[in-house]
Design a protein around this motif. Sequence first.
Motif, short mmCIF file in Angstrom:
data_model
loop_
_atom_site.label_atom_id
_atom_site.label_comp_id
_atom_site.label_asym_id
_atom_site.label_seq_id
_atom_site.Cartn_x
_atom_site.Cartn_y
_atom_site.Cartn_z
N VAL A 59 1.76 -7.78 24.97
CA VAL A 59 1.11 -6.47 24.94
C VAL A 59 1.37 -5.78 23.60
CG1 VAL A 59 1.15 -4.16 25.96
CG2 VAL A 59 1.05 -6.19 27.43
N ALA A 60 2.61 -5.85 23.13
CA ALA A 60 2.95 -5.21 21.85
C ALA A 60 2.15 -5.83 20.71
CB ALA A 60 4.44 -5.33 21.58
N SER A 91 -0.69 -7.48 20.99
CA SER A 91 -2.11 -7.16 21.20
C SER A 91 -2.42 -5.75 20.74
CB SER A 91 -2.47 -7.31 22.68
OG SER A 91 -2.31 -8.63 23.09
N GLU A 92 -1.56 -4.80 21.06
CA GLU A 92 -1.77 -3.42 20.63
C GLU A 92 -1.72 -3.30 19.11
OE1 GLU A 92 1.09 -1.06 22.67
OE2 GLU A 92 -0.05 -1.04 24.54
N LYS A 93 -0.84 -4.08 18.51
CA LYS A 93 -0.71 -4.05 17.05
C LYS A 93 -2.01 -4.50 16.39
CE LYS A 93 1.88 -6.17 13.30
NZ LYS A 93 2.91 -7.16 12.97
N THR A 141 -5.07 -4.61 17.85
CA THR A 141 -6.27 -3.88 18.27
C THR A 141 -6.36 -2.50 17.64
OG1 THR A 141 -5.14 -3.09 20.25
CG2 THR A 141 -6.49 -5.08 20.47
N LYS A 142 -5.27 -1.92 17.18
CA LYS A 142 -5.31 -0.61 16.51
C LYS A 142 -5.87 -0.81 15.11
CE LYS A 142 -1.46 1.51 18.92
NZ LYS A 142 -0.13 2.09 18.77
#
Length: 92
Positions: free
Chosen positions: A74-75, A77-79, A81-82
């Motif tokens: 998740v971390a 992926s968030e990195k 996708t931002k």
Amino acid sequence: MTVEALDQMMTYVIEGWMIFGGAYLTLGFATSFIRLIREDIAAERAAQAEGLTEAEQAAQTDRAEDRERLAEVVAVSEKYTKPAVSESVPTS
């Protein structure tokens, strides 16, 4: 009472005691074997219960590892996708 009648009566008494003794010994052996079998069954059930406990602990460890791995995914992926600061377009 004649000697023959006394002899026959004592034969019945001796045979009765032999049957009683044999039955007593057989019952004693049977109960001891039954007790041993019950102890084996109880030990096997305890081992299975302990095995289940170990399996549950292993499953919980696996779940914790899966949660940690999921948090890492998740971390990352968030990195990705931002949008980066340089890619963002000002809206003024």
